[in-house]
Write an enzyme that holds these catalytic residues in place. Sequence first.
Site, PDB file in Angstrom:
ATOM      1  N   PRO A 285      74.179 119.141 -16.998  1.00 19.04           N
ATOM      2  CA  PRO A 285      75.630 118.950 -17.119  1.00 19.04           C
ATOM      3  C   PRO A 285      76.387 120.244 -16.826  1.00 19.04           C
ATOM      4  CG  PRO A 285      74.637 119.218 -19.294  1.00 19.04           C
ATOM      5  CD  PRO A 285      73.494 119.197 -18.296  1.00 19.04           C
ATOM      6  N   TYR A 328      90.599 116.889  -3.955  1.00 15.85           N
ATOM      7  CA  TYR A 328      90.182 115.524  -4.316  1.00 15.85           C
ATOM      8  C   TYR A 328      91.343 114.638  -4.736  1.00 15.85           C
ATOM      9  CZ  TYR A 328      86.204 118.646  -5.463  1.00 15.85           C
ATOM     10  OH  TYR A 328      85.253 119.627  -5.464  1.00 15.85           O
ATOM     11  N   CYS A 355     102.051 129.362   0.177  1.00 10.17           N
ATOM     12  CA  CYS A 355     102.850 128.978   1.340  1.00 10.17           C
ATOM     13  C   CYS A 355     102.294 127.732   2.013  1.00 10.17           C
ATOM     14  CB  CYS A 355     102.920 130.132   2.314  1.00 10.17           C
ATOM     15  SG  CYS A 355     103.638 131.576   1.548  1.00 10.17           S
ATOM     16  N   GLU A 356     102.228 126.643   1.282  1.00 12.37           N
ATOM     17  CA  GLU A 356     101.756 125.367   1.811  1.00 12.37           C
ATOM     18  C   GLU A 356     102.464 124.268   1.056  1.00 12.37           C
ATOM     19  OE1 GLU A 356      98.082 124.520   2.937  1.00 12.37           O
ATOM     20  OE2 GLU A 356      97.593 126.598   3.417  1.00 12.37           O
TER      21      GLU A 356
HETATM   22  C1  LIG Z   1      77.142 120.223  -9.509  1.00 13.56           C
HETATM   23  C2  LIG Z   1      75.782 119.870  -9.958  1.00 13.56           C
HETATM   24  C3  LIG Z   1      75.557 119.554 -11.288  1.00 13.56           C
HETATM   25  C4  LIG Z   1      76.647 119.489 -12.306  1.00 13.56           C
HETATM   26  O1  LIG Z   1      77.586 118.511 -12.040  1.00 13.56           O
HETATM   27  P1  LIG Z   1      78.746 118.220 -13.114  1.00 13.56           P
HETATM   28  O2  LIG Z   1      79.513 117.138 -12.508  1.00 13.56           O
HETATM   29  O3  LIG Z   1      79.545 119.488 -13.211  1.00 13.56           O
HETATM   30  O4  LIG Z   1      78.096 117.870 -14.393  1.00 13.56           O
HETATM   31  C5  LIG Z   1      74.272 119.289 -11.683  1.00 13.56           C
HETATM   32  N1  LIG Z   1      73.243 119.324 -10.798  1.00 13.56           N
HETATM   33  C6  LIG Z   1      73.426 119.626  -9.510  1.00 13.56           C
HETATM   34  C7  LIG Z   1      72.264 119.663  -8.598  1.00 13.56           C
HETATM   35  C8  LIG Z   1      74.705 119.902  -9.046  1.00 13.56           C
HETATM   36  O5  LIG Z   1      74.875 120.178  -7.751  1.00 13.56           O
END
Ligand SMILES: *Cc1c(COP(=O)(O)O)cnc(C)c1O
Length: 427
Positions: A285, A328, A355-356
Amino acid sequence: MRLLPDNARVEADGSLSIAGCRVDDLAAQFGTPLFVYDEAHLRARCREAVSAFGVDRVIYASKAFLCTAMARLAHDEGLLIDVATGGELFVALNAGVPADRCVLHGNNKSMEELEMALDAGRDSQKRPGVRHIVVDSFDEIHRLDALRRDGHPLPRLQVRVTPGVEAHTHEYIATGQNDSKFGFNLANGDAARAIELIQRLGCGELVGVHCHIGSNVFAVDSFAKAADVMSRFAAPYDFPELTLGGGLGVAYTEDEEAPTIASWGNVLLDACRSIGIKSAVFVEPGRSIVASAAITVYRVGTVKEIPGVRRYVSVDGGMSDNPRPVLYGSGYEAFDVSNVAADRTESARIVGKHCESGDVLIFDADLPSGVKVGDLVATAVTGAYGHSMASNYNKVPRPAVVFATDGKARAVVRRETMDDLVRLDLP
Ligand SMILES: *Cc1c(COP(=O)(O)O)cnc(C)c1O
């Protein structure tokens, strides 16, 4: 309030405090824009993850937010640290995290990055190197083999597999589908070929397989589906380890609701048990640990009303400290720091100072009436992928980061200065 850090309070005068620190005082002391983290909230989420998944099963995905203090905090709380570049590995090691508490990721690891991961901790660990490397490509396997022939220590390896599970999230952060730059395709046989190649070359000790279906995923059953697909694939190999990635979503706006880390753990481990998975299950996480631990505090610089069109409220940061709305189309909530609970009856577009025209923080923000020049406004849930994605666009110095705990605040990243902006320039 639900979106604010655990220890956010409304003071008697209506003003916001975090962990006993008045946010207006912090803005006066450290300047704006300012990232304010509730340190106890960070620690609580780390502990929640360890108690849901088990000791030494949680790998903090440091790309969500990394600095020396954060690396130390996650390490203190017993999390392993996932790094995706040599730079992230350097920050973790430099913070004092032992190499064998780090895990290296990345779809394009250079020879130098792999060497660094193999040799780190050579003088201090029985077994040198990071805990394991998540292998992402055939090119990487050949690089690892070249390093083996050069006499570097053998790494432990997990193989990153794209399981063909579509996570319902933004296409830029979905990673489990077959059409992905990450990992080895399960469906077309690449994943099995990668395992066979590693075993044939002997360029590492293969301990397991890995998948990560995407980020900001709200449907916990997508993770269970990935676990099912991965366990079927891995069954014949009998690996001791299985990593099911990170990606648990968080609520950014009032109308969103996200599963807790504890319930993610319950659903995922229940699914693993009922599938009959015997391997140790790891998770990674990032966002769910840090996102809601922080707010970003800005000062309003201009307010422009275009009658019949909209109101623009400009703040002293923008896409350089939070590119997520631009990348996003992500939503956020904003509020008045001096009057947190005020009814938000007016709408405005909160924009930055770059500046966008695209430099927008909140496209349609609800704000209390009468927000004016000089006021402090804050956005909530900015602890993940904000500071870590910050840039110097328009030569705007990057904000300071403050950890607040028990009425005390300390800067863990200082604000960039004008001198920092020319530090790398050569005459
Ligand atoms: C970015 C990533 C995570 C963490 O993702 P979250 O959405 O921030 O929990 C875990 N494992 C890998 C391989 C990632 O690229």
